[in-house]
Design an enzyme around this catalytic site. Structure first.
Site, PDB file in Angstrom:
ATOM      1  N   ASN A  95       0.866  -1.183   0.000  1.00  0.00           N
ATOM      2  CA  ASN A  95       0.000   0.000   0.000  1.00  0.00           C
ATOM      3  C   ASN A  95       0.905   1.236   0.000  1.00  0.00           C
ATOM      4  O   ASN A  95       1.456   1.600   1.030  1.00  0.00           O
ATOM      5  CB  ASN A  95      -0.892  -0.041   1.262  1.00  0.00           C
ATOM      6  CG  ASN A  95      -1.752   1.195   1.404  1.00  0.00           C
ATOM      7  OD1 ASN A  95      -1.843   2.013   0.477  1.00  0.00           O
ATOM      8  ND2 ASN A  95      -2.387   1.351   2.559  1.00  0.00           N
TER       9      ASN A  95
ATOM     10  N   LYS B  47       0.074   4.208  -0.400  1.00  0.00           N
ATOM     11  CA  LYS B  47      -0.641   5.394   0.128  1.00  0.00           C
ATOM     12  C   LYS B  47      -0.442   6.583  -0.815  1.00  0.00           C
ATOM     13  O   LYS B  47      -0.431   6.396  -2.040  1.00  0.00           O
ATOM     14  CB  LYS B  47      -0.187   5.682   1.566  1.00  0.00           C
ATOM     15  CG  LYS B  47      -0.319   4.444   2.452  1.00  0.00           C
ATOM     16  CD  LYS B  47      -0.233   4.715   3.928  1.00  0.00           C
ATOM     17  CE  LYS B  47      -0.385   3.402   4.685  1.00  0.00           C
ATOM     18  NZ  LYS B  47      -0.433   3.555   6.118  1.00  0.00           N
TER      19      LYS B  47
ATOM     20  N   HIS C  53      -9.933   1.318   4.596  1.00  0.00           N
ATOM     21  CA  HIS C  53      -8.664   1.541   5.308  1.00  0.00           C
ATOM     22  C   HIS C  53      -8.893   2.538   6.453  1.00  0.00           C
ATOM     23  O   HIS C  53      -9.661   3.490   6.312  1.00  0.00           O
ATOM     24  CB  HIS C  53      -7.589   2.061   4.349  1.00  0.00           C
ATOM     25  CG  HIS C  53      -6.222   2.035   4.961  1.00  0.00           C
ATOM     26  ND1 HIS C  53      -5.792   3.014   5.825  1.00  0.00           N
ATOM     27  CD2 HIS C  53      -5.208   1.133   4.879  1.00  0.00           C
ATOM     28  CE1 HIS C  53      -4.569   2.710   6.237  1.00  0.00           C
ATOM     29  NE2 HIS C  53      -4.193   1.582   5.673  1.00  0.00           N
TER      30      HIS C  53
ATOM     31  N   GLU D  24      -5.866  -4.822  10.464  1.00  0.00           N
ATOM     32  CA  GLU D  24      -4.828  -3.834  10.778  1.00  0.00           C
ATOM     33  C   GLU D  24      -5.206  -3.108  12.063  1.00  0.00           C
ATOM     34  O   GLU D  24      -6.029  -2.174  12.027  1.00  0.00           O
ATOM     35  CB  GLU D  24      -4.718  -2.806   9.645  1.00  0.00           C
ATOM     36  CG  GLU D  24      -4.303  -3.384   8.325  1.00  0.00           C
ATOM     37  CD  GLU D  24      -3.697  -2.314   7.408  1.00  0.00           C
ATOM     38  OE1 GLU D  24      -2.534  -2.463   7.037  1.00  0.00           O
ATOM     39  OE2 GLU D  24      -4.382  -1.332   7.090  1.00  0.00           O
TER      40      GLU D  24
ATOM     41  N   SER E 112       2.880  -2.004  10.781  1.00  0.00           N
ATOM     42  CA  SER E 112       4.313  -2.062  11.128  1.00  0.00           C
ATOM     43  C   SER E 112       4.979  -3.374  10.710  1.00  0.00           C
ATOM     44  O   SER E 112       5.850  -3.883  11.420  1.00  0.00           O
ATOM     45  CB  SER E 112       4.533  -1.806  12.620  1.00  0.00           C
ATOM     46  OG  SER E 112       4.222  -0.467  12.937  1.00  0.00           O
TER      47      SER E 112
ATOM     48  N   GLY F 243       2.623  -1.050   4.389  1.00  0.00           N
ATOM     49  CA  GLY F 243       2.688   0.358   4.015  1.00  0.00           C
ATOM     50  C   GLY F 243       4.127   0.814   3.865  1.00  0.00           C
ATOM     51  O   GLY F 243       4.780   0.585   2.845  1.00  0.00           O
ATOM     52  N   GLY F 244       4.654   1.450   4.919  1.00  0.00           N
ATOM     53  CA  GLY F 244       5.980   2.074   4.885  1.00  0.00           C
ATOM     54  C   GLY F 244       7.086   1.205   4.292  1.00  0.00           C
ATOM     55  O   GLY F 244       7.876   1.657   3.460  1.00  0.00           O
TER      56      GLY F 244
HETATM   57  P1  PGA Z   1       2.446   0.326   7.768  1.00  0.00           P
HETATM   58  O1  PGA Z   1       1.013   0.622   7.072  1.00  0.00           O
HETATM   59  O2  PGA Z   1       2.957  -0.953   7.174  1.00  0.00           O
HETATM   60  O3  PGA Z   1       3.297   1.501   7.390  1.00  0.00           O
HETATM   61  O4  PGA Z   1       2.198   0.205   9.217  1.00  0.00           O
HETATM   62  C1  PGA Z   1       0.108  -0.403   6.813  1.00  0.00           C
HETATM   63  C2  PGA Z   1      -1.171   0.181   6.271  1.00  0.00           C
HETATM   64  O5  PGA Z   1      -1.577   1.270   6.706  1.00  0.00           O
HETATM   65  O6  PGA Z   1      -1.819  -0.429   5.399  1.00  0.00           O
END
Ligand code: PGA
Length: 245
Positions: A8, A10, A93, A165, A210, A231-232
């Site tokens: 993702n 974003k 989300h 999540e 995370s 995400g990140g």
């Molecule tokens: P993250 O984000 O891996 O940066 O925690 C996950 C998400 O929001 O889908």
């Protein structure tokens, strides 16, 4: 069954950065082991489709409209997302629930329209810190499941994915840290059982929040984790290649 790992992105990248990252994925990721899905922003979708053509990387959108067509200024039709080559769409989300005030009725409508337009919804649920502290995690998740999946009919296990999540674990939230693998597995088991009761079909449940190069393998080793929503850590080819390997 292969695990499914969804990136993702974003709204973190410029169009140019999205193209560079997409090419990096094609060069460096092991495209055989797991099913990989990339969800860029809308503007990048059409440009990424030719880059991922003839690879095992599928495309997804980060949201879609609640209708396939109509006078809905600013919305993006699931029909057009599908015709750009996307197969998946993230819906519900926590960032959209929080910043765009999306509620369960709207999310349920979007899931229905996505299914009608041959997209696989990746339906996100997760408790916030308040519910966790109050010991109401499962109660809250069950409510999100009942409302989001209301009146839905799916034919096979491949038609819909749920992503668990915990909102407090998403890396961009203050003080975020991942849930422990054993706790995630226990909650995912609960989600699977409840979703199966509601839908009368099995569904895959992913974990997100995370996920990093260092912890991905431990999450993937859990019995009730069918994959990851990242995400990140999906913004760096090196990290994501470790996660998908
Ligand atoms: P993250 O984000 O891996 O940066 O925690 C996950 C998400 O929001 O889908």
């Amino acid at each position: 069954m292969k695990k499914i790992i969804i990136a993702n992105w974003k709204m973190q990248l410029s169009l140019k950065e999205s193209l560079v990252l997409a090419r990096g994925y094609v060069k460096k990721l092991n495209l055989q082991k797991n099913e990989i899905v990339v969800c860029p922003d809308y503007a990048a979708l059409a440009f990424l489709a030719p880059i991922f053509k003839n690879t095992n990387i599928a495309l997804g959108a980060q949201d879609c409209a609640f209708s396939a067509k109509g006078a809905y200024t600013g919305e993006v039709s699931p029909l057009n997302i599908q015709s750009l080559g996307a197969k998946y769409v993230i819906l519900g989300h926590s960032e959209r629930r929080e910043y765009l005030k999306e509620d369960s009725v709207l999310i349920n409508q979007k899931i229905k329209v996505a299914l009608e337009n041959k997209l696989v919804p990746v339906f996100c649920i997760g408790e916030r810190l308040a519910e966790k502290r109050a010991g109401k995690t499962k109660e809250y998740l069950l409510q999100e499941l009942r409302q989001g999946l209301k009146g839905l009919k799916i034919k096979t296990v491949n038609d819909l994915i749920i992503a668990y999540e915990p909102v407090w674990a998403i890396s961009t939230n203050k003080g975020a840290k991942p849930i422990s693998c054993s706790e995630a597995d226990e909650i995912q088991k609960f989600i699977k059982e409840q979703a199966q009761k509601i839908l009368q079909k099995k569904v895959r449940v992913l974990y997100g929040g995370s996920v990093k190069a260092e912890n991905a393998a431990d999450f993937l080793a859990q019995a009730h984790i069918d994959g990851l929503l990242v995400g990140g850590a999906s913004l760096q080819v090196k990290d994501f290649s470790i996660i998908t390997n």
